[in-house]
Design a protein around this motif. Structure first.
Motif, short mmCIF file in Angstrom:
data_model
loop_
_atom_site.label_atom_id
_atom_site.label_comp_id
_atom_site.label_asym_id
_atom_site.label_seq_id
_atom_site.Cartn_x
_atom_site.Cartn_y
_atom_site.Cartn_z
N GLU A 78 -4.65 -12.60 18.02
CA GLU A 78 -5.78 -12.72 17.11
C GLU A 78 -5.40 -12.44 15.65
OE1 GLU A 78 -9.17 -11.38 20.39
OE2 GLU A 78 -8.45 -9.96 18.89
N GLY A 79 -4.15 -12.04 15.41
CA GLY A 79 -3.71 -11.75 14.05
C GLY A 79 -4.01 -10.34 13.59
N ALA A 80 -4.54 -9.50 14.48
CA ALA A 80 -4.83 -8.12 14.11
C ALA A 80 -3.57 -7.26 14.10
CB ALA A 80 -5.85 -7.52 15.07
N VAL A 90 2.83 -4.08 13.67
CA VAL A 90 2.07 -3.28 12.70
C VAL A 90 0.72 -3.93 12.45
CG1 VAL A 90 4.18 -2.46 11.56
CG2 VAL A 90 3.00 -4.48 10.68
N VAL A 91 -0.21 -3.13 11.93
CA VAL A 91 -1.46 -3.67 11.42
C VAL A 91 -1.13 -4.36 10.10
CG1 VAL A 91 -3.80 -3.13 10.64
CG2 VAL A 91 -2.76 -1.79 12.48
N PRO A 92 -1.38 -5.66 9.98
CA PRO A 92 -0.89 -6.39 8.80
C PRO A 92 -1.65 -6.05 7.52
CG PRO A 92 -2.18 -7.84 10.20
CD PRO A 92 -2.03 -6.55 10.95
N PRO A 93 -0.95 -5.61 6.48
CA PRO A 93 -1.61 -5.48 5.17
C PRO A 93 -1.98 -6.88 4.67
CG PRO A 93 0.52 -4.34 5.24
CD PRO A 93 0.46 -5.21 6.44
N THR A 95 -2.36 -9.91 2.04
CA THR A 95 -1.79 -10.43 0.81
C THR A 95 -2.92 -11.05 -0.02
OG1 THR A 95 -1.39 -12.64 1.72
CG2 THR A 95 0.33 -10.98 2.03
N MET A 96 -2.67 -11.29 -1.28
CA MET A 96 -3.71 -11.88 -2.12
C MET A 96 -4.12 -13.27 -1.64
SD MET A 96 -5.64 -10.95 -4.66
CE MET A 96 -4.78 -9.76 -5.70
N PRO A 97 -3.18 -14.15 -1.27
CA PRO A 97 -3.60 -15.46 -0.74
C PRO A 97 -4.46 -15.34 0.52
CG PRO A 97 -1.31 -15.56 -1.40
CD PRO A 97 -1.70 -14.11 -1.46
N GLN A 98 -4.12 -14.41 1.40
CA GLN A 98 -4.92 -14.21 2.60
C GLN A 98 -6.32 -13.72 2.26
OE1 GLN A 98 -2.39 -11.47 4.67
NE2 GLN A 98 -1.35 -13.07 5.86
N LEU A 99 -6.41 -12.81 1.30
CA LEU A 99 -7.71 -12.31 0.87
C LEU A 99 -8.56 -13.44 0.29
CD1 LEU A 99 -9.62 -9.90 0.44
CD2 LEU A 99 -8.53 -9.55 -1.80
N GLN A 100 -7.94 -14.31 -0.47
CA GLN A 100 -8.68 -15.45 -1.02
C GLN A 100 -9.21 -16.36 0.08
OE1 GLN A 100 -5.60 -16.93 -3.60
NE2 GLN A 100 -6.20 -15.65 -5.33
N GLU A 101 -8.39 -16.60 1.10
CA GLU A 101 -8.85 -17.40 2.24
C GLU A 101 -10.02 -16.73 2.94
OE1 GLU A 101 -6.15 -19.22 5.06
OE2 GLU A 101 -4.47 -18.68 3.77
N LEU A 102 -9.91 -15.43 3.16
CA LEU A 102 -10.96 -14.69 3.85
C LEU A 102 -12.24 -14.66 3.02
CD1 LEU A 102 -8.78 -11.84 5.33
CD2 LEU A 102 -10.23 -13.38 6.66
N THR A 103 -12.11 -14.59 1.71
CA THR A 103 -13.29 -14.62 0.85
C THR A 103 -14.01 -15.95 1.01
OG1 THR A 103 -12.21 -13.17 -0.76
CG2 THR A 103 -14.13 -14.40 -1.51
N PHE A 104 -13.26 -17.03 0.98
CA PHE A 104 -13.84 -18.36 1.15
C PHE A 104 -14.52 -18.49 2.51
CE2 PHE A 104 -13.46 -22.79 2.59
CZ PHE A 104 -14.11 -23.45 1.55
N TRP A 176 -13.43 -10.38 10.32
CA TRP A 176 -13.58 -8.93 10.14
C TRP A 176 -12.35 -8.20 10.65
CZ3 TRP A 176 -17.11 -5.17 8.45
CH2 TRP A 176 -18.22 -5.67 7.77
N LEU A 177 -11.76 -8.68 11.71
CA LEU A 177 -10.59 -8.00 12.25
C LEU A 177 -9.43 -8.04 11.27
CD1 LEU A 177 -9.85 -6.48 14.80
CD2 LEU A 177 -9.19 -8.64 15.85
N ARG A 178 -9.38 -9.08 10.44
CA ARG A 178 -8.32 -9.18 9.43
C ARG A 178 -8.63 -8.38 8.17
NH1 ARG A 178 -4.60 -13.19 10.00
NH2 ARG A 178 -3.50 -11.91 8.48
N VAL A 179 -9.90 -8.39 7.73
CA VAL A 179 -10.23 -7.78 6.45
C VAL A 179 -10.77 -6.36 6.59
CG1 VAL A 179 -12.66 -8.50 6.22
CG2 VAL A 179 -11.22 -8.32 4.18
#
Length: 237
Positions: A78-80, A90-93, A95-104, A176-179
Motif C-alpha cells: 500500500e506504500g505505507a 521504513v515509514v516513507p518520509p 518528498t515535495m513532488p509526492q506532497l503535491q500529488e497528494l494535495t491534488f 491518508w496512509l501516505r500523508v
C-alpha cells in the motif's frame, strides 16, 4: 491492549473509529494485527523515516510472527512502508513532488465526500463532530502528537462515514496512509494556534445545511495542513 492503550470495540474499520480492533470482534487475527499496525503509522507511533521489522510489530502489538509478517507485506504493497537503500523497511518520509500529488488527489476527492456526508447528517452527529474537534484542539495545545493525529483522523472519518461513498472513501484512505504521519508537524508549530479553524468552519456549515461550504472548509483544511508539511520539507533542504 496495544502499547498501553485499550482498543475501542465500536466495530467497523479503524479509519472511522481510531484504534478500533478488539479481541471480541469477528475479524480474523491477521486482519486485527494489520489494522493495528496501520494505526501505528497513522497515529504517530511510527514516525516518517522510522525502521519497521517483523520483531518490532510482534513486540508492539503482542502479535504472532505470521500475522506481523502479513501486516508488513500489506502495508508495503500500500506504500505505507518501503525498502530504503540499505533494504530496511521504513515509514516513507514525503518528498515535495509526492506532497503535491497528494494535495491534488485529496482536494479532488475529500471535499466531495464531505458534501455527500453533509446531505444526511443529523444534529446529534454534528454535536459529536464538535466534541471530536475539541479533542483535536486540546491535543494541539498539549503538543500531543499521537492525540492530534488520532482525533484529527477521527474528525474527518467520522464525517466521511455519513457519505456512504465507499469507493471514494477507499481511495481517500490510501492517501491518508501516505500523508497522515507527516501531519505531525502541525503539533508544536508556532503558527498553528493562529491558523483559521477549518474544522469549526465545516461544523458551522453543517449546521447551516450549506453543503458547498462544508466542501470548501475541508478543501481549505487539506491545503492548510499540506502547506505546513511543505514548510517543514523546505526547512529540511
Amino acid at each position: 491492549m496495544v502499547n498501553g492503550r485499550v482498543p475501542c470495540d465500536d466495530s467497523g474499520d479503524s479509519h472511522v473509529t481510531g484504534r478500533a480492533m478488539s479481541s471480541s470482534t469477528s475479524l480474523p487475527t491477521h486482519e486485527i494485527i494489520y489494522r493495528n499496525a496501520r494505526d501505528l503509522i497513522l497515529f504517530g507511533d511510527l514516525a516518517p523515516g522510522e525502521a519497521v521489522t517483523i520483531n518490532s510489530i510482534v513486540e508492539r502489538l503482542d502479535a504472532g510472527v505470521t500475522p506481523a509478517r502479513e501486516a508488513i507485506r500489506r502495508l508495503t504493497a500500500e506504500g505505507a512502508l518501503y525498502a530504503s537503500d540499505n533494504r530496511r523497511l521504513v515509514v516513507p518520509p514525503l518528498t515535495m513532488p509526492q506532497l503535491q500529488e497528494l494535495t491534488f488527489a485529496r482536494t479532488g476527492i475529500e471535499p466531495q465526500i464531505a458534501r455527500l456526508a453533509a446531505v444526511g447528517i443529523e444534529p446529534a452527529q454534528i454535536d459529536a463532530l464538535e466534541q471530536i474537534d475539541a479533542q483535536v484542539n486540546a491535543a494541539l495545545a498539549a503538543r500531543d502528537i499521537h492525540g492530534y493525529l488520532l482525533h484529527n483522523h477521527r474528525f474527518h472519518w467520522t464525517l466521511y462515514a455519513h457519505s456512504e461513498a465507499e469507493i471514494l472513501m477507499a481511495t481517500a484512505a490510501a492517501h491518508w496512509l501516505r500523508v497522515g504521519p507527516s501531519l505531525r508537524v502541525m503539533v508544536g508549530m508556532a503558527e498553528t494556534p493562529t491558523l483559521p479553524d477549518m474544522h469549526a468552519a465545516a461544523i458551522a456549515a453543517l449546521r447551516d445545511g450549506d453543503y458547498e461550504a462544508v466542501g470548501e472548509a475541508i478543501h481549505n483544511d487539506i491545503l492548510q495542513g499540506h502547506a505546513t508539511i511543505a514548510n517543514g520539507l523546505k526547512d529540511e533542504d
